[in-house]
Design a protein around this motif. Structure first.
Motif, short mmCIF file in Angstrom:
data_model
loop_
_atom_site.label_atom_id
_atom_site.label_comp_id
_atom_site.label_asym_id
_atom_site.label_seq_id
_atom_site.Cartn_x
_atom_site.Cartn_y
_atom_site.Cartn_z
N ARG A 83 0.86 -1.18 0.00
CA ARG A 83 0.00 0.00 0.00
C ARG A 83 0.89 1.23 0.00
O ARG A 83 2.09 1.13 0.28
CB ARG A 83 -0.90 -0.02 1.22
N PRO A 84 0.36 2.43 -0.30
CA PRO A 84 1.19 3.63 -0.32
C PRO A 84 2.02 3.78 0.96
O PRO A 84 1.49 3.71 2.08
CB PRO A 84 0.17 4.76 -0.47
N SER A 85 3.31 3.96 0.80
CA SER A 85 4.26 3.94 1.91
C SER A 85 5.25 5.09 1.79
O SER A 85 5.40 5.70 0.72
CB SER A 85 5.04 2.61 1.90
N ARG A 86 5.93 5.35 2.91
CA ARG A 86 7.02 6.31 2.91
C ARG A 86 8.29 5.56 2.49
O ARG A 86 8.75 4.68 3.23
CB ARG A 86 7.21 6.92 4.29
N VAL A 87 8.84 5.92 1.35
CA VAL A 87 9.94 5.16 0.76
C VAL A 87 11.17 6.06 0.64
O VAL A 87 11.11 7.14 0.07
CB VAL A 87 9.56 4.61 -0.63
N THR A 88 12.29 5.57 1.19
CA THR A 88 13.57 6.26 1.06
C THR A 88 14.46 5.44 0.15
O THR A 88 14.63 4.23 0.36
CB THR A 88 14.24 6.42 2.44
N VAL A 89 15.04 6.09 -0.85
CA VAL A 89 15.95 5.44 -1.79
C VAL A 89 17.31 6.09 -1.66
O VAL A 89 17.43 7.32 -1.67
CB VAL A 89 15.44 5.56 -3.23
N SER A 90 18.35 5.27 -1.52
CA SER A 90 19.71 5.80 -1.43
C SER A 90 20.05 6.58 -2.69
O SER A 90 19.68 6.21 -3.79
CB SER A 90 20.71 4.65 -1.24
N ALA A 91 20.79 7.68 -2.49
CA ALA A 91 21.11 8.54 -3.62
C ALA A 91 22.54 9.05 -3.50
O ALA A 91 23.00 9.38 -2.39
CB ALA A 91 20.14 9.72 -3.66
N PRO A 92 23.24 9.09 -4.62
CA PRO A 92 22.80 8.62 -5.92
C PRO A 92 22.88 7.10 -6.00
O PRO A 92 23.69 6.49 -5.30
CB PRO A 92 23.80 9.26 -6.88
N SER A 93 22.06 6.51 -6.83
CA SER A 93 22.14 5.06 -7.07
C SER A 93 21.38 4.74 -8.34
O SER A 93 20.94 5.65 -9.06
CB SER A 93 21.60 4.27 -5.88
N TYR A 94 21.21 3.46 -8.62
CA TYR A 94 20.53 3.02 -9.83
C TYR A 94 19.15 3.66 -9.92
O TYR A 94 18.29 3.44 -9.05
CB TYR A 94 20.43 1.50 -9.82
N ALA A 95 18.94 4.48 -10.95
CA ALA A 95 17.79 5.39 -10.98
C ALA A 95 16.44 4.69 -11.09
O ALA A 95 15.41 5.28 -10.75
CB ALA A 95 17.96 6.36 -12.15
N GLU A 96 16.42 3.44 -11.54
CA GLU A 96 15.14 2.75 -11.69
C GLU A 96 14.43 2.54 -10.36
O GLU A 96 13.20 2.48 -10.31
CB GLU A 96 15.34 1.41 -12.39
N HIS A 97 15.17 2.43 -9.27
CA HIS A 97 14.52 2.24 -7.97
C HIS A 97 13.62 3.42 -7.64
O HIS A 97 12.42 3.25 -7.37
CB HIS A 97 15.57 2.05 -6.88
N ALA A 98 14.19 4.62 -7.64
CA ALA A 98 13.39 5.80 -7.31
C ALA A 98 12.27 5.99 -8.32
O ALA A 98 11.14 6.34 -7.96
CB ALA A 98 14.30 7.03 -7.29
N HIS A 99 12.56 5.74 -9.58
CA HIS A 99 11.56 5.94 -10.63
C HIS A 99 10.35 5.02 -10.43
O HIS A 99 9.20 5.47 -10.51
CB HIS A 99 12.22 5.66 -11.99
N GLN A 100 10.61 3.75 -10.15
CA GLN A 100 9.50 2.79 -10.04
C GLN A 100 8.67 3.03 -8.78
O GLN A 100 7.44 2.94 -8.82
CB GLN A 100 10.04 1.36 -10.07
N TRP A 101 9.30 3.33 -7.65
CA TRP A 101 8.52 3.61 -6.46
C TRP A 101 7.69 4.88 -6.63
O TRP A 101 6.59 5.00 -6.07
CB TRP A 101 9.44 3.74 -5.24
N ASN A 102 8.18 5.80 -7.41
CA ASN A 102 7.46 7.05 -7.65
C ASN A 102 6.21 6.85 -8.51
O ASN A 102 5.29 7.66 -8.48
CB ASN A 102 8.39 8.06 -8.33
N LEU A 103 6.18 5.76 -9.28
CA LEU A 103 5.07 5.54 -10.22
C LEU A 103 3.83 4.96 -9.56
O LEU A 103 2.76 4.94 -10.18
CB LEU A 103 5.52 4.57 -11.33
N HIS A 104 3.93 4.49 -8.31
CA HIS A 104 2.84 3.69 -7.74
C HIS A 104 2.28 4.26 -6.44
O HIS A 104 1.87 3.52 -5.55
CB HIS A 104 3.33 2.25 -7.53
N GLY A 105 2.25 5.58 -6.34
CA GLY A 105 1.55 6.22 -5.25
C GLY A 105 2.28 6.29 -3.93
O GLY A 105 1.68 6.63 -2.90
N HIS A 106 3.56 5.99 -3.92
CA HIS A 106 4.33 6.05 -2.68
C HIS A 106 4.94 7.44 -2.49
O HIS A 106 5.20 8.15 -3.46
CB HIS A 106 5.43 5.00 -2.69
N ALA A 107 5.18 7.80 -1.23
CA ALA A 107 5.85 9.07 -0.92
C ALA A 107 7.35 8.79 -0.93
O ALA A 107 7.93 8.39 0.07
CB ALA A 107 5.40 9.59 0.42
N ARG A 108 7.97 9.02 -2.07
CA ARG A 108 9.37 8.65 -2.26
C ARG A 108 10.28 9.85 -2.07
O ARG A 108 9.98 10.96 -2.50
CB ARG A 108 9.53 8.08 -3.68
#
Length: 326
Positions: A83-108
């Motif tokens: 379900r929509p979650s608070r998501v932290t992605v390490s940065a900089p890193s492989y950009a697909e992680h942040a991109h995909q979590w951003n597409l599905h209603g999460h607070a990234r």
């Protein structure tokens, strides 16, 4: 679609050369020798092969794994399992992680590695690339396991992308992925040099693996990919030899860059540095038929993989010399 390395056709269209040296991906240029395949690999529907799972669990030291069509398939699917979650992605890193979590209603949000410790207690999901792509930064496994426990206590996840982890096996937390809330991604493409197979593995608790398998559907991994990977994962002689070769080549690349007054960091498979003029450097190499990975945003700089042979090393050395003498 995000920009990635390996786009040699784009390079050829833009610069009109045919003698490219591709240093843009960080993939082992001397990949596992592909064996002749059985007719069944092509003719039968690719049902899961228990032998492949046994070999992969042994190689990755993981209690349970799910084969997927490259870790990219898992990266795209995992955000759909929460379900929509608070998501932290390490940065900089492989950009697909942040991109995909951003597409599905999460607070990234994106957080530098130095800020991840604090972010764990402010997040439902934390995504860490270890070793990091592109910078090579690492997080000790003990710290990762502490983060996983803190997240698990409130139903959270720690997702650890170990796509470049084969050359640093002591960093892996895959052996602990039987615990809920710890998800580890592994790739056959990088160390084994088999990116075209589109094969990776997810290590996690069995409940999550079952949910992920249901989402991805049947026949997710081709028969040829399974048969080739089974050979590669069992071939310990090739693995030991390749570990030594990559360690030597990684040291050679590091020394070469230092000799040209560049201070890189990375893994045996690639080196990265915060280049002051990354676009100009990228253009300089491209005009000499060398394709590197240009980063414009948080990881502003350049990443170089390993040349496939001595001619590639010679051309790279000459290009670096010309760059340093501008």
């Amino acid at each position: 679609m995000l920009e990635h390395g390996g786009n040699l056709r784009d390079a050829a269209r833009r610069y009109g050369r045919s003698d490219w040296i591709d240093l843009s991906t960080g993939i082992n240029p001397h990949g596992y020798p592909v064996p002749a395949l059985s007719p069944e690999a092509w003719h039968r529907l690719p049902e899961p092969d228990a032998r492949l799972l046994d070999a992969a669990c042994s190689y990755y030291r993981a209690p349970r794994l799910l084969p997927v069509a490259g870790t990219q398939a898992a990266i795209q699917a995992l955000p759909r399992l929460r379900r929509p979650s608070r998501v932290t992605v390490s940065a900089p890193s492989y950009a697909e992680h942040a991109h995909q979590w951003n597409l599905h209603g999460h607070a990234r949000r994106l957080v530098p590695y130095a800020g991840l410790e604090q972010a764990v207690d402010e997040s439902d999901v934390v995504v860490v690339v270890n070793p990091n792509n592109p910078t090579g930064e690492t997080v000790p496994p003990g710290r990762l396991l502490d983060w996983a426990a803190r997240l698990r206590a409130r139903g959270g996840w720690l997702v650890v992308d170990e796509a470049f982890g084969d050359t640093a096996p002591s960093l892996s937390v895959a052996p602990h992925a039987g615990e809920p809330g710890l998800i580890v991604l592994r790739s056959v493409g990088k160390f084994f040099g088999l990116a075209g197979l589109r094969l990776g593995f997810v290590a996690a608790h069995e409940t999550l693996l079952d949910e992920l398998a249901d989402l991805l559907g049947p026949w997710a991994v081709s028969g040829p990919a399974q048969e080739i990977a089974l050979r590669a994962l069992r071939d310990m002689d090739w693995q030991r030899k390749t570990q030594r070769q990559l360690a030597q080549s990684g040291e050679r690349m590091h020394a070469l860059l230092q000799a040209h007054r560049i201070a890189p960091a990375g893994t045996p498979l690639f080196q990265w540095w915060a280049e002051a003029e990354p676009e100009a450097f990228h253009e300089h190499l491209a005009n000499r038929g060398i394709w590197c990975r240009l980063f414009r945003d948080a990881a502003r700089g350049v990443r170089l993989g390993l040349p496939p042979g001595e001619e590639g090393w010679r051309r790279l050395n000459q290009a670096l010399f010309e760059w340093s003498k501008r």
